[in-house]
Design a protein around this motif. Structure first.
Motif, PDB file in Angstrom:
ATOM      1  N   THR A 188       0.856  -1.180   0.000  1.00  0.00           N
ATOM      2  CA  THR A 188       0.000   0.000   0.000  1.00  0.00           C
ATOM      3  C   THR A 188       0.897   1.236   0.000  1.00  0.00           C
ATOM      4  O   THR A 188       2.110   1.133   0.146  1.00  0.00           O
ATOM      5  CB  THR A 188      -0.896   0.055   1.261  1.00  0.00           C
ATOM      6  OG1 THR A 188      -0.059   0.162   2.414  1.00  0.00           O
ATOM      7  CG2 THR A 188      -1.786  -1.153   1.375  1.00  0.00           C
ATOM      8  N   VAL A 189       0.272   2.391  -0.132  1.00  0.00           N
ATOM      9  CA  VAL A 189       0.957   3.657   0.072  1.00  0.00           C
ATOM     10  C   VAL A 189       0.184   4.387   1.159  1.00  0.00           C
ATOM     11  O   VAL A 189      -1.016   4.610   1.027  1.00  0.00           O
ATOM     12  CB  VAL A 189       1.030   4.504  -1.214  1.00  0.00           C
ATOM     13  CG1 VAL A 189       1.646   5.871  -0.926  1.00  0.00           C
ATOM     14  CG2 VAL A 189       1.824   3.774  -2.280  1.00  0.00           C
ATOM     15  N   GLU A 190       0.872   4.714   2.256  1.00  0.00           N
ATOM     16  CA  GLU A 190       0.269   5.456   3.364  1.00  0.00           C
ATOM     17  C   GLU A 190       1.226   6.571   3.754  1.00  0.00           C
ATOM     18  O   GLU A 190       2.423   6.343   3.874  1.00  0.00           O
ATOM     19  CB  GLU A 190       0.043   4.544   4.570  1.00  0.00           C
ATOM     20  CG  GLU A 190      -0.957   3.435   4.326  1.00  0.00           C
ATOM     21  CD  GLU A 190      -1.022   2.463   5.500  1.00  0.00           C
ATOM     22  OE1 GLU A 190      -0.617   2.834   6.624  1.00  0.00           O
ATOM     23  OE2 GLU A 190      -1.469   1.329   5.279  1.00  0.00           O
ATOM     24  N   ASP A 191       0.688   7.747   3.943  1.00  0.00           N
ATOM     25  CA  ASP A 191       1.498   8.903   4.328  1.00  0.00           C
ATOM     26  C   ASP A 191       2.661   9.113   3.372  1.00  0.00           C
ATOM     27  O   ASP A 191       3.758   9.491   3.784  1.00  0.00           O
ATOM     28  CB  ASP A 191       2.015   8.754   5.770  1.00  0.00           C
ATOM     29  CG  ASP A 191       0.899   8.567   6.784  1.00  0.00           C
ATOM     30  OD1 ASP A 191      -0.164   9.202   6.601  1.00  0.00           O
ATOM     31  OD2 ASP A 191       1.084   7.794   7.738  1.00  0.00           O
ATOM     32  N   GLY A 192       2.441   8.833   2.090  1.00  0.00           N
ATOM     33  CA  GLY A 192       3.469   9.042   1.080  1.00  0.00           C
ATOM     34  C   GLY A 192       4.561   7.988   1.060  1.00  0.00           C
ATOM     35  O   GLY A 192       5.527   8.124   0.324  1.00  0.00           O
ATOM     36  N   ARG A 193       4.420   6.923   1.854  1.00  0.00           N
ATOM     37  CA  ARG A 193       5.434   5.870   1.905  1.00  0.00           C
ATOM     38  C   ARG A 193       4.869   4.563   1.360  1.00  0.00           C
ATOM     39  O   ARG A 193       3.733   4.196   1.619  1.00  0.00           O
ATOM     40  CB  ARG A 193       5.880   5.605   3.342  1.00  0.00           C
ATOM     41  CG  ARG A 193       6.819   6.628   3.876  1.00  0.00           C
ATOM     42  CD  ARG A 193       7.335   6.175   5.222  1.00  0.00           C
ATOM     43  NE  ARG A 193       8.402   7.052   5.650  1.00  0.00           N
ATOM     44  CZ  ARG A 193       8.749   7.218   6.900  1.00  0.00           C
ATOM     45  NH1 ARG A 193       8.112   6.571   7.858  1.00  0.00           N
ATOM     46  NH2 ARG A 193       9.738   8.017   7.217  1.00  0.00           N
ATOM     47  N   PHE A 194       5.732   3.848   0.650  1.00  0.00           N
ATOM     48  CA  PHE A 194       5.419   2.510   0.189  1.00  0.00           C
ATOM     49  C   PHE A 194       5.477   1.584   1.409  1.00  0.00           C
ATOM     50  O   PHE A 194       6.472   1.550   2.114  1.00  0.00           O
ATOM     51  CB  PHE A 194       6.455   2.082  -0.854  1.00  0.00           C
ATOM     52  CG  PHE A 194       6.314   0.651  -1.292  1.00  0.00           C
ATOM     53  CD1 PHE A 194       5.439   0.312  -2.300  1.00  0.00           C
ATOM     54  CD2 PHE A 194       7.074  -0.344  -0.697  1.00  0.00           C
ATOM     55  CE1 PHE A 194       5.321  -1.008  -2.714  1.00  0.00           C
ATOM     56  CE2 PHE A 194       6.965  -1.652  -1.100  1.00  0.00           C
ATOM     57  CZ  PHE A 194       6.083  -1.987  -2.109  1.00  0.00           C
TER      58      PHE A 194
ATOM     59  N   TRP B  28       8.148  -0.245   5.769  1.00  0.00           N
ATOM     60  CA  TRP B  28       8.005   0.783   4.736  1.00  0.00           C
ATOM     61  C   TRP B  28       9.327   0.975   4.014  1.00  0.00           C
ATOM     62  O   TRP B  28      10.395   0.650   4.544  1.00  0.00           O
ATOM     63  CB  TRP B  28       7.520   2.101   5.336  1.00  0.00           C
ATOM     64  CG  TRP B  28       8.408   2.671   6.410  1.00  0.00           C
ATOM     65  CD1 TRP B  28       8.302   2.463   7.759  1.00  0.00           C
ATOM     66  CD2 TRP B  28       9.548   3.523   6.231  1.00  0.00           C
ATOM     67  NE1 TRP B  28       9.307   3.137   8.415  1.00  0.00           N
ATOM     68  CE2 TRP B  28      10.069   3.800   7.509  1.00  0.00           C
ATOM     69  CE3 TRP B  28      10.159   4.088   5.114  1.00  0.00           C
ATOM     70  CZ2 TRP B  28      11.199   4.610   7.704  1.00  0.00           C
ATOM     71  CZ3 TRP B  28      11.284   4.889   5.303  1.00  0.00           C
ATOM     72  CH2 TRP B  28      11.776   5.140   6.588  1.00  0.00           C
ATOM     73  N   LEU B  29       9.223   1.512   2.805  1.00  0.00           N
ATOM     74  CA  LEU B  29      10.390   1.802   1.971  1.00  0.00           C
ATOM     75  C   LEU B  29      10.201   3.136   1.271  1.00  0.00           C
ATOM     76  O   LEU B  29       9.074   3.535   0.975  1.00  0.00           O
ATOM     77  CB  LEU B  29      10.565   0.737   0.884  1.00  0.00           C
ATOM     78  CG  LEU B  29      10.944  -0.668   1.303  1.00  0.00           C
ATOM     79  CD1 LEU B  29      10.800  -1.621   0.129  1.00  0.00           C
ATOM     80  CD2 LEU B  29      12.356  -0.695   1.855  1.00  0.00           C
ATOM     81  N   GLU B  30      11.318   3.792   0.988  1.00  0.00           N
ATOM     82  CA  GLU B  30      11.347   4.982   0.146  1.00  0.00           C
ATOM     83  C   GLU B  30      12.471   4.806  -0.851  1.00  0.00           C
ATOM     84  O   GLU B  30      13.530   4.278  -0.499  1.00  0.00           O
ATOM     85  CB  GLU B  30      11.606   6.244   0.987  1.00  0.00           C
ATOM     86  CG  GLU B  30      10.483   6.573   1.941  1.00  0.00           C
ATOM     87  CD  GLU B  30      10.788   7.788   2.818  1.00  0.00           C
ATOM     88  OE1 GLU B  30      11.975   8.126   2.994  1.00  0.00           O
ATOM     89  OE2 GLU B  30       9.824   8.377   3.322  1.00  0.00           O
ATOM     90  N   PRO B  31      12.271   5.242  -2.121  1.00  0.00           N
ATOM     91  CA  PRO B  31      13.360   5.146  -3.097  1.00  0.00           C
ATOM     92  C   PRO B  31      14.584   5.906  -2.594  1.00  0.00           C
ATOM     93  O   PRO B  31      14.454   6.969  -1.992  1.00  0.00           O
ATOM     94  CB  PRO B  31      12.788   5.810  -4.352  1.00  0.00           C
ATOM     95  CG  PRO B  31      11.305   5.768  -4.171  1.00  0.00           C
ATOM     96  CD  PRO B  31      11.069   5.848  -2.693  1.00  0.00           C
ATOM     97  N   SER B  32      15.755   5.337  -2.826  1.00  0.00           N
ATOM     98  CA  SER B  32      17.000   5.984  -2.420  1.00  0.00           C
ATOM     99  C   SER B  32      17.294   7.168  -3.315  1.00  0.00           C
ATOM    100  O   SER B  32      16.987   7.143  -4.505  1.00  0.00           O
ATOM    101  CB  SER B  32      18.175   5.011  -2.505  1.00  0.00           C
ATOM    102  OG  SER B  32      17.993   3.970  -1.592  1.00  0.00           O
ATOM    103  N   HIS B  33      17.903   8.182  -2.758  1.00  0.00           N
ATOM    104  CA  HIS B  33      18.317   9.331  -3.558  1.00  0.00           C
ATOM    105  C   HIS B  33      19.361   8.871  -4.553  1.00  0.00           C
ATOM    106  O   HIS B  33      20.247   8.092  -4.224  1.00  0.00           O
ATOM    107  CB  HIS B  33      18.881  10.442  -2.674  1.00  0.00           C
ATOM    108  CG  HIS B  33      17.860  10.986  -1.728  1.00  0.00           C
ATOM    109  ND1 HIS B  33      16.762  11.684  -2.152  1.00  0.00           N
ATOM    110  CD2 HIS B  33      17.763  10.892  -0.385  1.00  0.00           C
ATOM    111  CE1 HIS B  33      16.029  12.022  -1.108  1.00  0.00           C
ATOM    112  NE2 HIS B  33      16.609  11.550  -0.025  1.00  0.00           N
ATOM    113  N   GLY B  34      19.233   9.344  -5.779  1.00  0.00           N
ATOM    114  CA  GLY B  34      20.183   8.962  -6.823  1.00  0.00           C
ATOM    115  C   GLY B  34      19.859   7.621  -7.444  1.00  0.00           C
ATOM    116  O   GLY B  34      20.589   7.134  -8.277  1.00  0.00           O
ATOM    117  N   SER B  35      18.755   6.997  -7.028  1.00  0.00           N
ATOM    118  CA  SER B  35      18.354   5.719  -7.595  1.00  0.00           C
ATOM    119  C   SER B  35      17.909   5.937  -9.035  1.00  0.00           C
ATOM    120  O   SER B  35      17.172   6.859  -9.331  1.00  0.00           O
ATOM    121  CB  SER B  35      17.207   5.146  -6.756  1.00  0.00           C
ATOM    122  OG  SER B  35      16.828   3.896  -7.240  1.00  0.00           O
TER     123      SER B  35
END
Length: 170
Positions: A124-130, A150-157
């Motif tokens: 799901t996506v909740e509060d802007g997070r995967f 939860w996960l967020e894409p890494s910077h520079g990915s």
């Protein structure tokens, strides 16, 4: 997350079953030991035939291979853990994408579903997070593993398209 991130970071909790059969199954699959609120990193390595997902929970890592199903598993997402392959339907619901087991095999040989581990897996996506939730159990062994976080894409990915599931089947 499925728009092509090459790496993602976040936090997760892992629970493992206490039965000897569940511990053996978790070890054979390479699942991490139980832990609360640990850093998690997922690396997505795509090629022309699918993706390898390498998950690292704290210092413990395991990987699987995801690819589009063929023949009997056409239109399903397949995920291979060592000699076992699980074919799953992607089911979109209200604010949730579930992965529903449809078949499984050992070294390419189909196995009966009544022997199959049970799985509750969704994102799901909740509060802007995967956010992810994966629970695997077996009627005889009980809980094998449950991990969620939860996960967020890494910077520079980098952003490259995912070959595991064609854009028309998302």
């Amino acid at each position: 997350m499925h728009e092509g991130a090459a790496m993602a970071n976040g936090r997760a909790s892992i629970e493992r079953g206490g039965d000897i059969l569940s511990r053996l199954a978790a070890r054979m699959a390479g699942f991490p030991p139980g832990a609360a609120d640990v850093p998690v990193k997922v690396r997505f390595a795509a090629d022309g035939h699918g993706e390898t997902w390498t998950r690292t929970f704290a210092t413990y890592g395991f990987s699987s291979r995801q690819f589009a199903g063929r023949r009997r598993s056409e239109r399903l997402l397949c995920e291979r853990f060592g000699p076992l392959t699980f074919a799953m339907a992607l089911v979109a619901g209200k604010n949730r994408l579930s992965l529903v087991l449809r078949r499984w095999s050992f070294l390419g040989l189909p196995l009966p579903m009544w022997l199959c581990p049970r799985s509750t897996a969704y994102e799901t996506v909740e509060d802007g997070r995967f956010r992810f939730h994966v629970e695997i159990s077996h009627p005889v062994a009980g809980l094998i593993v449950r991990y969620r976080g939860w996960l967020e894409p890494s910077h520079g990915s980098s952003t490259v398209g995912s070959p595991a599931v064609s854009p028309n089947s998302r």
